[in-house]
Motif scaffolding. Sequence first.
Motif, PDB file in Angstrom:
ATOM      1  N   GLY A 124     -55.016 -24.667  15.530  1.00 29.85           N
ATOM      2  CA  GLY A 124     -54.325 -25.780  14.882  1.00 29.85           C
ATOM      3  C   GLY A 124     -53.067 -26.245  15.582  1.00 29.85           C
ATOM      4  O   GLY A 124     -52.294 -27.026  15.019  1.00 29.85           O
ATOM      5  N   LEU A 125     -52.872 -25.791  16.817  1.00 25.04           N
ATOM      6  CA  LEU A 125     -51.695 -26.242  17.562  1.00 25.04           C
ATOM      7  C   LEU A 125     -51.849 -27.690  18.005  1.00 25.04           C
ATOM      8  O   LEU A 125     -50.861 -28.420  18.116  1.00 25.04           O
ATOM      9  CB  LEU A 125     -51.464 -25.332  18.776  1.00 25.04           C
ATOM     10  CG  LEU A 125     -50.236 -25.612  19.642  1.00 25.04           C
ATOM     11  CD1 LEU A 125     -48.953 -25.566  18.824  1.00 25.04           C
ATOM     12  CD2 LEU A 125     -50.164 -24.625  20.794  1.00 25.04           C
ATOM     13  N   VAL A 126     -53.078 -28.101  18.281  1.00 19.97           N
ATOM     14  CA  VAL A 126     -53.346 -29.498  18.652  1.00 19.97           C
ATOM     15  C   VAL A 126     -54.362 -30.087  17.684  1.00 19.97           C
ATOM     16  O   VAL A 126     -55.140 -29.372  17.046  1.00 19.97           O
ATOM     17  CB  VAL A 126     -53.841 -29.639  20.110  1.00 19.97           C
ATOM     18  CG1 VAL A 126     -52.808 -29.100  21.082  1.00 19.97           C
ATOM     19  CG2 VAL A 126     -55.184 -28.958  20.311  1.00 19.97           C
ATOM     20  N   ASN A 127     -54.357 -31.419  17.596  1.00 20.53           N
ATOM     21  CA  ASN A 127     -55.251 -32.129  16.676  1.00 20.53           C
ATOM     22  C   ASN A 127     -56.628 -32.396  17.260  1.00 20.53           C
ATOM     23  O   ASN A 127     -57.623 -32.376  16.541  1.00 20.53           O
ATOM     24  CB  ASN A 127     -54.620 -33.473  16.275  1.00 20.53           C
ATOM     25  CG  ASN A 127     -53.335 -33.312  15.511  1.00 20.53           C
ATOM     26  OD1 ASN A 127     -52.362 -32.794  16.031  1.00 20.53           O
ATOM     27  ND2 ASN A 127     -53.316 -33.765  14.273  1.00 20.53           N
ATOM     28  N   ALA A 128     -56.678 -32.697  18.562  1.00 23.38           N
ATOM     29  CA  ALA A 128     -57.948 -33.062  19.183  1.00 23.38           C
ATOM     30  C   ALA A 128     -57.835 -32.915  20.689  1.00 23.38           C
ATOM     31  O   ALA A 128     -56.741 -32.964  21.251  1.00 23.38           O
ATOM     32  CB  ALA A 128     -58.323 -34.505  18.824  1.00 23.38           C
ATOM     33  N   LEU A 129     -58.996 -32.751  21.334  1.00 26.18           N
ATOM     34  CA  LEU A 129     -59.083 -32.646  22.790  1.00 26.18           C
ATOM     35  C   LEU A 129     -59.897 -33.806  23.349  1.00 26.18           C
ATOM     36  O   LEU A 129     -60.841 -34.280  22.711  1.00 26.18           O
ATOM     37  CB  LEU A 129     -59.751 -31.330  23.202  1.00 26.18           C
ATOM     38  CG  LEU A 129     -59.133 -30.028  22.708  1.00 26.18           C
ATOM     39  CD1 LEU A 129     -59.920 -28.844  23.248  1.00 26.18           C
ATOM     40  CD2 LEU A 129     -57.674 -29.932  23.112  1.00 26.18           C
ATOM     41  N   TYR A 130     -59.511 -34.227  24.558  1.00 25.29           N
ATOM     42  CA  TYR A 130     -60.208 -35.320  25.240  1.00 25.29           C
ATOM     43  C   TYR A 130     -60.316 -34.982  26.723  1.00 25.29           C
ATOM     44  O   TYR A 130     -59.478 -34.248  27.261  1.00 25.29           O
ATOM     45  CB  TYR A 130     -59.430 -36.636  25.092  1.00 25.29           C
ATOM     46  CG  TYR A 130     -59.300 -37.112  23.675  1.00 25.29           C
ATOM     47  CD1 TYR A 130     -60.262 -37.927  23.109  1.00 25.29           C
ATOM     48  CD2 TYR A 130     -58.209 -36.728  22.888  1.00 25.29           C
ATOM     49  CE1 TYR A 130     -60.154 -38.366  21.790  1.00 25.29           C
ATOM     50  CE2 TYR A 130     -58.096 -37.156  21.573  1.00 25.29           C
ATOM     51  CZ  TYR A 130     -59.070 -37.974  21.038  1.00 25.29           C
ATOM     52  OH  TYR A 130     -58.951 -38.397  19.732  1.00 25.29           O
ATOM     53  N   PRO A 131     -61.317 -35.521  27.413  1.00 25.87           N
ATOM     54  CA  PRO A 131     -61.300 -35.431  28.875  1.00 25.87           C
ATOM     55  C   PRO A 131     -59.990 -36.025  29.387  1.00 25.87           C
ATOM     56  O   PRO A 131     -59.473 -36.999  28.816  1.00 25.87           O
ATOM     57  CB  PRO A 131     -62.505 -36.278  29.294  1.00 25.87           C
ATOM     58  CG  PRO A 131     -63.422 -36.251  28.111  1.00 25.87           C
ATOM     59  CD  PRO A 131     -62.510 -36.222  26.913  1.00 25.87           C
ATOM     60  N   ALA A 132     -59.431 -35.437  30.422  1.00 28.72           N
ATOM     61  CA  ALA A 132     -58.103 -35.823  30.899  1.00 28.72           C
ATOM     62  C   ALA A 132     -57.985 -37.321  31.148  1.00 28.72           C
ATOM     63  O   ALA A 132     -56.965 -37.940  30.810  1.00 28.72           O
ATOM     64  CB  ALA A 132     -57.760 -35.054  32.174  1.00 28.72           C
ATOM     65  N   GLU A 133     -59.037 -37.910  31.709  1.00 27.92           N
ATOM     66  CA  GLU A 133     -58.983 -39.333  32.050  1.00 27.92           C
ATOM     67  C   GLU A 133     -59.034 -40.236  30.816  1.00 27.92           C
ATOM     68  O   GLU A 133     -58.746 -41.438  30.908  1.00 27.92           O
ATOM     69  CB  GLU A 133     -60.109 -39.703  33.017  1.00 27.92           C
ATOM     70  CG  GLU A 133     -61.521 -39.553  32.475  1.00 27.92           C
ATOM     71  CD  GLU A 133     -62.079 -38.147  32.628  1.00 27.92           C
ATOM     72  OE1 GLU A 133     -63.300 -37.988  32.432  1.00 27.92           O
ATOM     73  OE2 GLU A 133     -61.303 -37.216  32.939  1.00 27.92           O
TER      74      GLU A 133
ATOM     75  N   GLN B 147     -39.275 -21.344  15.829  1.00 27.17           N
ATOM     76  CA  GLN B 147     -39.297 -21.937  14.493  1.00 27.17           C
ATOM     77  C   GLN B 147     -40.512 -22.836  14.272  1.00 27.17           C
ATOM     78  O   GLN B 147     -41.199 -22.727  13.253  1.00 27.17           O
ATOM     79  CB  GLN B 147     -38.001 -22.728  14.259  1.00 27.17           C
ATOM     80  CG  GLN B 147     -36.748 -21.891  14.413  1.00 27.17           C
ATOM     81  CD  GLN B 147     -36.778 -20.644  13.557  1.00 27.17           C
ATOM     82  OE1 GLN B 147     -36.940 -20.727  12.341  1.00 27.17           O
ATOM     83  NE2 GLN B 147     -36.654 -19.472  14.172  1.00 27.17           N
ATOM     84  N   ARG B 148     -40.798 -23.710  15.218  1.00 26.96           N
ATOM     85  CA  ARG B 148     -41.905 -24.655  15.003  1.00 26.96           C
ATOM     86  C   ARG B 148     -43.271 -23.998  15.143  1.00 26.96           C
ATOM     87  O   ARG B 148     -44.202 -24.333  14.401  1.00 26.96           O
ATOM     88  CB  ARG B 148     -41.778 -25.838  15.967  1.00 26.96           C
ATOM     89  CG  ARG B 148     -40.585 -26.733  15.671  1.00 26.96           C
ATOM     90  CD  ARG B 148     -40.608 -28.035  16.457  1.00 26.96           C
ATOM     91  NE  ARG B 148     -39.429 -28.811  16.118  1.00 26.96           N
ATOM     92  CZ  ARG B 148     -38.278 -28.762  16.792  1.00 26.96           C
ATOM     93  NH1 ARG B 148     -38.162 -27.960  17.860  1.00 26.96           N
ATOM     94  NH2 ARG B 148     -37.251 -29.494  16.427  1.00 26.96           N
ATOM     95  N   LEU B 149     -43.402 -23.069  16.091  1.00 25.00           N
ATOM     96  CA  LEU B 149     -44.709 -22.459  16.293  1.00 25.00           C
ATOM     97  C   LEU B 149     -45.159 -21.717  15.044  1.00 25.00           C
ATOM     98  O   LEU B 149     -46.319 -21.817  14.629  1.00 25.00           O
ATOM     99  CB  LEU B 149     -44.679 -21.513  17.496  1.00 25.00           C
ATOM    100  CG  LEU B 149     -46.038 -20.961  17.945  1.00 25.00           C
ATOM    101  CD1 LEU B 149     -46.993 -22.079  18.327  1.00 25.00           C
ATOM    102  CD2 LEU B 149     -45.861 -19.999  19.132  1.00 25.00           C
ATOM    103  N   ALA B 150     -44.235 -20.992  14.414  1.00 25.89           N
ATOM    104  CA  ALA B 150     -44.577 -20.232  13.211  1.00 25.89           C
ATOM    105  C   ALA B 150     -44.816 -21.129  12.005  1.00 25.89           C
ATOM    106  O   ALA B 150     -45.341 -20.666  10.988  1.00 25.89           O
ATOM    107  CB  ALA B 150     -43.474 -19.224  12.901  1.00 25.89           C
ATOM    108  N   ARG B 151     -44.434 -22.404  12.097  1.00 26.40           N
ATOM    109  CA  ARG B 151     -44.727 -23.360  11.034  1.00 26.40           C
ATOM    110  C   ARG B 151     -46.041 -24.091  11.272  1.00 26.40           C
ATOM    111  O   ARG B 151     -46.625 -24.636  10.335  1.00 26.40           O
ATOM    112  CB  ARG B 151     -43.583 -24.374  10.914  1.00 26.40           C
ATOM    113  CG  ARG B 151     -42.316 -23.825  10.251  1.00 26.40           C
ATOM    114  CD  ARG B 151     -41.150 -24.785  10.443  1.00 26.40           C
ATOM    115  NE  ARG B 151     -40.004 -24.471   9.600  1.00 26.40           N
ATOM    116  CZ  ARG B 151     -39.103 -23.538   9.840  1.00 26.40           C
ATOM    117  NH1 ARG B 151     -39.216 -22.778  10.923  1.00 26.40           N
ATOM    118  NH2 ARG B 151     -38.088 -23.337   9.022  1.00 26.40           N
ATOM    119  N   LEU B 152     -46.500 -24.113  12.520  1.00 26.63           N
ATOM    120  CA  LEU B 152     -47.708 -24.866  12.864  1.00 26.63           C
ATOM    121  C   LEU B 152     -48.966 -24.016  12.870  1.00 26.63           C
ATOM    122  O   LEU B 152     -50.052 -24.506  12.584  1.00 26.63           O
ATOM    123  CB  LEU B 152     -47.542 -25.524  14.243  1.00 26.63           C
ATOM    124  CG  LEU B 152     -46.624 -26.739  14.293  1.00 26.63           C
ATOM    125  CD1 LEU B 152     -46.360 -27.136  15.751  1.00 26.63           C
ATOM    126  CD2 LEU B 152     -47.250 -27.914  13.554  1.00 26.63           C
TER     127      LEU B 152
END
Length: 259
Positions: free
Chosen positions: A175-184, A145-150
């Motif tokens: 569009g599944l995530v808003n932004a990426l960062y280095p893990a640390e 349900q959520r994946l098909a809405r996102l």
Amino acid sequence: MDKVLLEKDGNIAVITINNPKALNALSTEVLQDLEAAVNDVKNDDDIYAVIVTGAGNKSFVAGADIAEMKDKTVEEAAEYGRFGNKVFREIETMNKPVIAAVNGFALGGGNELAMACDIRLAADTAVFGQPEVGLGITPGFGGTQRLARLVPTGIAKEILYTARNIKAPKALEIGLVNALYPAEELLDAAKKMAKGIAKNAPKAVAASKAAINKGLDGTMDEGINVEVEEFSNCFATEDQKYGMDCFLNKVKDKQFKNK
């Protein structure tokens, strides 16, 4: 709560899934502890924003506990699915914004947990997926349900039907995530965003969340009616009077009272 850690820092809270030996898998015990943590922050009027993350540097949540699920009957599986969905809906409908800080694998129930949050920030090494059909089941905690809405419906179906994992850059692209960062840097970035949100009027943020969630379930006209209701209700709050007075008097350092 042995399997979930709860830390409060001023007006923000960090909930950490703490089951690293099992890559933070969602056993019934983990879900029970998560629900307890969610209820704690939900009822704490001094908490204005929440972060959910996983312990360690490998996994946000690698999925549900397969060993626990394997021998369930149809009735037991339904009970398990209902409970997981209940906890995730409590996160989704909580009157506070929730940020997922996805620090590693977010597979199956892990991706479903992230999707139940309002905003998803991820390490650039994170991996997402819904592998359930490769195990002979469907997602059970809201994934279909959520994946098909996102994301676009065709992309959601591809992810679900193929059971293939996707890496962080692809998750950002769709569009599944808003932004990426280095893990640390991920948790600090999530805390910075949470603190920025917490500077605003908490009741107005909560009303915005409610308007979005309710509006997505109906037509545009129904959504507009919801927005007008939430908008007008804000005028019964002290924070609305205070916020507008600060604007008119050019006060920049505002301190909302959540009243």
